[in-house]
Design a protein around this motif. Structure first.
Motif, PDB file in Angstrom:
ATOM      1  N   PHE A   1      -2.752  -9.412 -19.637  1.00  0.00           N
ATOM      2  CA  PHE A   1      -3.778  -9.790 -18.674  1.00  0.00           C
ATOM      3  C   PHE A   1      -4.810 -10.681 -19.356  1.00  0.00           C
ATOM      4  CE2 PHE A   1      -2.536  -5.729 -16.396  1.00  0.00           C
ATOM      5  CZ  PHE A   1      -1.679  -6.424 -15.547  1.00  0.00           C
ATOM      6  N   ALA A   2      -5.469 -11.467 -18.547  1.00  0.00           N
ATOM      7  CA  ALA A   2      -6.376 -12.542 -18.959  1.00  0.00           C
ATOM      8  C   ALA A   2      -5.598 -13.801 -19.334  1.00  0.00           C
ATOM      9  CB  ALA A   2      -7.305 -12.154 -20.104  1.00  0.00           C
ATOM     10  N   TYR A   3      -4.306 -13.657 -19.567  1.00  0.00           N
ATOM     11  CA  TYR A   3      -3.491 -14.808 -19.964  1.00  0.00           C
ATOM     12  C   TYR A   3      -2.310 -15.040 -19.013  1.00  0.00           C
ATOM     13  CZ  TYR A   3      -6.257 -14.247 -24.208  1.00  0.00           C
ATOM     14  OH  TYR A   3      -7.302 -14.133 -25.095  1.00  0.00           O
TER      15      TYR A   3
ATOM     16  N   HIS B   1     -10.499 -11.367 -14.225  1.00  0.00           N
ATOM     17  CA  HIS B   1     -10.948 -11.863 -15.527  1.00  0.00           C
ATOM     18  C   HIS B   1      -9.930 -12.805 -16.116  1.00  0.00           C
ATOM     19  CE1 HIS B   1      -8.203  -8.726 -16.857  1.00  0.00           C
ATOM     20  NE2 HIS B   1      -8.313  -9.137 -18.111  1.00  0.00           N
ATOM     21  N   ILE B   2     -10.450 -13.682 -16.941  1.00  0.00           N
ATOM     22  CA  ILE B   2      -9.604 -14.642 -17.657  1.00  0.00           C
ATOM     23  C   ILE B   2     -10.325 -14.914 -18.967  1.00  0.00           C
ATOM     24  CG2 ILE B   2     -10.714 -16.525 -16.365  1.00  0.00           C
ATOM     25  CD1 ILE B   2      -8.158 -18.059 -16.469  1.00  0.00           C
ATOM     26  N   ASN B   3      -9.577 -15.020 -20.053  1.00  0.00           N
ATOM     27  CA  ASN B   3     -10.231 -15.143 -21.360  1.00  0.00           C
ATOM     28  C   ASN B   3     -10.163 -16.568 -21.894  1.00  0.00           C
ATOM     29  OD1 ASN B   3     -10.645 -12.434 -21.226  1.00  0.00           O
ATOM     30  ND2 ASN B   3      -9.483 -11.907 -23.062  1.00  0.00           N
TER      31      ASN B   3
ATOM     32  N   LEU C   1     -14.410 -14.092 -19.045  1.00  0.00           N
ATOM     33  CA  LEU C   1     -14.991 -14.628 -17.810  1.00  0.00           C
ATOM     34  C   LEU C   1     -14.611 -13.692 -16.665  1.00  0.00           C
ATOM     35  CD1 LEU C   1     -16.198 -16.740 -15.913  1.00  0.00           C
ATOM     36  CD2 LEU C   1     -14.235 -18.201 -16.360  1.00  0.00           C
ATOM     37  N   MET C   2     -15.581 -12.894 -16.242  1.00  0.00           N
ATOM     38  CA  MET C   2     -15.331 -11.918 -15.169  1.00  0.00           C
ATOM     39  C   MET C   2     -15.771 -12.524 -13.839  1.00  0.00           C
ATOM     40  SD  MET C   2     -14.578  -9.064 -17.072  1.00  0.00           S
ATOM     41  CE  MET C   2     -14.289  -8.248 -15.538  1.00  0.00           C
TER      42      MET C   2
ATOM     43  N   ALA D   1     -14.910 -19.950 -11.163  1.00  0.00           N
ATOM     44  CA  ALA D   1     -14.464 -19.490 -12.481  1.00  0.00           C
ATOM     45  C   ALA D   1     -13.404 -20.444 -13.050  1.00  0.00           C
ATOM     46  CB  ALA D   1     -13.902 -18.073 -12.377  1.00  0.00           C
ATOM     47  N   HIS D   2     -12.508 -20.865 -12.181  1.00  0.00           N
ATOM     48  CA  HIS D   2     -11.447 -21.794 -12.603  1.00  0.00           C
ATOM     49  C   HIS D   2     -12.062 -23.106 -13.110  1.00  0.00           C
ATOM     50  CE1 HIS D   2      -7.201 -23.106 -12.445  1.00  0.00           C
ATOM     51  NE2 HIS D   2      -7.724 -24.297 -12.212  1.00  0.00           N
ATOM     52  N   ASP D   3     -13.029 -23.616 -12.338  1.00  0.00           N
ATOM     53  CA  ASP D   3     -13.669 -24.888 -12.721  1.00  0.00           C
ATOM     54  C   ASP D   3     -14.431 -24.739 -14.036  1.00  0.00           C
ATOM     55  OD1 ASP D   3     -12.625 -25.922 -10.427  1.00  0.00           O
ATOM     56  OD2 ASP D   3     -14.510 -25.904  -9.287  1.00  0.00           O
TER      57      ASP D   3
END
Lengths: 522, 147
Positions: free
Chosen positions: A90-92, A387-389, A436-437, A449-451
């Motif tokens: 996750f996050a990836y 979330h994304i790291n 980034l939550m 969040a994507h941007d």
């Protein structure tokens, strides 16, 4: 739901291939039903849309021979497979493939622990073995060995190591501790690396490089083969272990603590990878954001300070440990106390006062390789789990760390998100993880969040930083930043890809490596 | 095919190593061919002697659920449920409002912070075991104050 299809493949071709695969592995191990089975192969925390990464099927082979047969089938139909093992990633991107319609090749059922050698300290495992599995095995046998696990311990040895994951004991650089692997190439050829390629090898788990080109790394964060077995070194249980935490009061202390760390780390006064963890990450182990702030945008400083005071935390919280016989630990701890005690406001914390604090307890477990799931509390910070790291590599240098921190914090605040992050000093570098939550129920927030992530990649590249790992959505963009000499490195990857996998069946697009039939279409 | 199995089999009783949950994938005798052969055409027969695992609900819970759902604030799900649903609904092993079908759906689909679990993590028979284990444990649970 319409069945997602790989580019250029018809439903008839997919169904025909699936029917052949079912004969190889058995119908019970081919997953086609979207609601009952296939939904579990999505990345629930992505920043775009589940459909962008929706597989057409998943297949779970139980042995190497079945993998060879599956690859023969998909080579014939030119249908891509996306290899995963165990753990979550996750996050990836989780288990989801880079593009819709790929068949997920799920190696979780290949879960044998083939050998654990206590004397020499290594294990040989299949891809389905999780950190919990190996830890439990070692405990049951009473072996005096530690594992080094990822923070969420449902991760797996082969998956985490091949993604260049890091852990928290002195054996935390997982790929450095990897020794020997077995790989199935796209044409079905089985390759053993290192010493295992000699007849009757006795040293496969002991010496990494064999003779000639050491190619193990080629099969990590790539799509040149399917890893079906791996050796991993295990640390002998030390006679003693002293974990410590230092709370630091000011944001600029990041610079000082990083500069003071480097000589202690490279000279192995501190034996593991020390971590400098920001206040919000650390607080999220005990509380959620809404308990301190319910407004929009990043949490204001006044609320942060109150939270730090309530939880007895610093703006930065520095973790490390020493291992070994008592006198040796005492000497090292004296040096560590003298060194960091010079930072105004620095306060040392140990088990006697912190025990019972979830943030302390889980770090103590991680730094001795005891698997746990406490870090998943981060997903509670705003709730919903999105979330994304963003994971750039920094120098283990104070100014470099501050530059990255200030750049990311400024951008994240500009886009309305909290900075939640940690630095982990490997040897000379730092993994800087910005978590980034976002609210995954809000399409607007997901897009924001994507941007933000996309602009951070460019901002970091402009400052000379690249990322060590990334989400499916950003693999191409980040590959594009590793572009020196007119993309010479990626041209080399692509030359290897075309030679080893001419039909482009293995994980196309993994880390921005595409087969020739899909290059330029991504 | 796999010389490690040969080496491994010969060492089986000499060292501490041991197969985990499953049987060796093929017998040493039938797999002694050279490691670099090309794959034969896919044949009609499955090559597996694989016996699907059927671990108890207790074992599955310990492996996949307890990390987040055990009681106490070191456990992410328990902590979050206490915050948003109240402490009486925080520990799923003590909740009497959960039914097996709901548990099974959530395990495969995920819910908010909780990710989905794949059929290779927990197969359908084990998912039945797990759902029943959670419901039965909750039924048997007596709150402290009424003991």
């Amino acid at each position: 739901m319409t069945k997602p299809l790989p580019q250029g493949i018809t439903l008839g071709q997919l169904n025909a291939a699936v029917a052949e695969i079912e004969k190889v592995v058995g119908k019970d191990y081919v997953y086609l039903d979207d609601v009952k089975e296939l939904r579990s192969y999505r990345d629930p925390y992505n920043t775009t849309d589940d459909a962008d990464f929706a597989p057409s099927a998943a297949v779970a082979p139980q042995n190497v021979e079945q993998i060879q047969k599956i690859l023969a089938i998909v080579n014939n139909y030119k249908i891509p497979v996306w290899t995963i093992s165990t753990g979550k990633n996750f996050a990836y991107g989780g288990p989801a493939p880079r593009k819709p319609g790929y068949i997920v090749l799920d190696l979780k059922l290949m879960n044998k622990i083939l050998e654990v050698n206590e004397k020499h300290g290594y294990a040989i495992v299949e891809p389905g073995v999780s950190y919990y599995d190996l830890y439990n095995y070692i405990q049951e046998k009473g072996l005096k060995l530690w594992i080094d696990c990822a923070a969420p311990a449902w991760g797996g040895i082969v998956g985490n190591t091949s993604e260049h994951g890091a852990g928290y004991t002195p054996y935390g650089d997982h790929l450095l501790m990897q020794c020997g692997m077995q790989v199935v190439l796209a044409d079905g050829t089985i390759v053993e690396t290192g010493m295992d390629t000699t007849a009757n090898s006795k040293t496969g788990g002991l010496y990494k490089y064999g003779q000639g080109a050491a190619i193990d790394g080629l099969f990590t964060q790539s799509n040149f083969g399917v890893i079906t077995r791996m050796g991993i070194w295990l640390m002998p249980e030390p006679p003693g272990y002293t974990p410590f935490m230092i709370t630091l009061e000011n944001e600029h202390d990041l610079e000082t603590v990083t500069d003071l760390s480097l000589p202690l780390r490279v000279n192995q006064v501190i034996h593991n990878a020390p971590m400098t963890v920001d206040l919000l990450w650390e607080s999220a182990m005990s509380v959620s954001r809404s308990q301190y702030y319910t407004g929009k945008g990043p949490m204001p400083d006044s609320h942060r300070k109150k939270m730090a005071k309530d939880l007895d935390l610093g703006i930065w919280n520095y973790y490390g440990a020493v291992y070994g016989p008592g006198p040796m630990m005492k000497n090292n701890m004296d040096v560590i106390r003298d060194t960091f005690g010079s930072i105004p406001g620095a306060k040392f914390h140990y088990d006697d006062t912190r025990k019972g604090d979830p943030g302390w307890d889980y770090r103590v477990k991680l730094m001795k390789g005891t698997p746990n799931m406490t870090e998943f509390s981060l997903l509670n910070w705003i709730g919903g789990g999105g979330h994304i790291n963003f994971s750039p590599i920094s120098a283990a240098d104070g100014k470099s760390a501050m530059r990255q921190y200030e750049m990311i914090r400024k951008r994240s605040h500009e886009y309305g998100f909290d900075y939640i992050g940690e630095f982990l000093i490997g040897w000379r570098d730092q993994h800087h993880i910005f978590m980034l939550m976002f609210d995954r129920m809000s399409a607007e927030e997901k897009k924001r969040a994507h941007d933000l992530f996309a602009i951070l990649v460019d901002d970091a590249a402009a400052l000379g930083y690249g990322e060590y790992r990334t989400h499916l959505s950003f693999m191409d963009q980040i590959a594009g930043t590793f572009s020196w000499n007119d993309n010479a490195l990626w041209d080399t990857h692509h030359a290897l890809k075309d030679e080893l996998d001419p039909n482009g069946i293995l994980s196309p697009g993994k880390q921005g490596i595409w087969p020739k039939n899909l290059r330029g279409n991504s | 095919m796999n010389k490690h199995l040969l080496i491994f089999a010969s060492l089986l009783f000499l060292t501490a190593c041991e197969q985990q949950a499953t049987e060796p994938e093929t017998s040493p005798e039938s797999s002694a061919e050279k490691a670099t052969t090309m794959v034969p055409e896919a044949s009609a027969e499955s090559t597996s002697s694989y016996v699907p695992s059927n671990r108890s609900g207790k074992v599955i819970f310990a492996l996949h659920c307890a990390g987040c759902h055990d009681p106490g604030n070191a456990h992410a799900a328990t902590k979050q449920l206490a915050l948003v649903r109240g402490k009486d609904l925080a520990v799923i092993m003590q909740r009497k409002d959960l039914v097996p079908d709901y548990i099974k759906y959530i395990v495969r689909d995920g819910l908010l912070e909780m990710p989905p679990f794949r059929p290779t993590d927990i197969n359908n028979a084990e998912l039945d075991n797990l759902a029943n284990y959670i419901v039965d444990s909750a039924k048997a649970y007596t709150p402290e104050e009424t003991k």
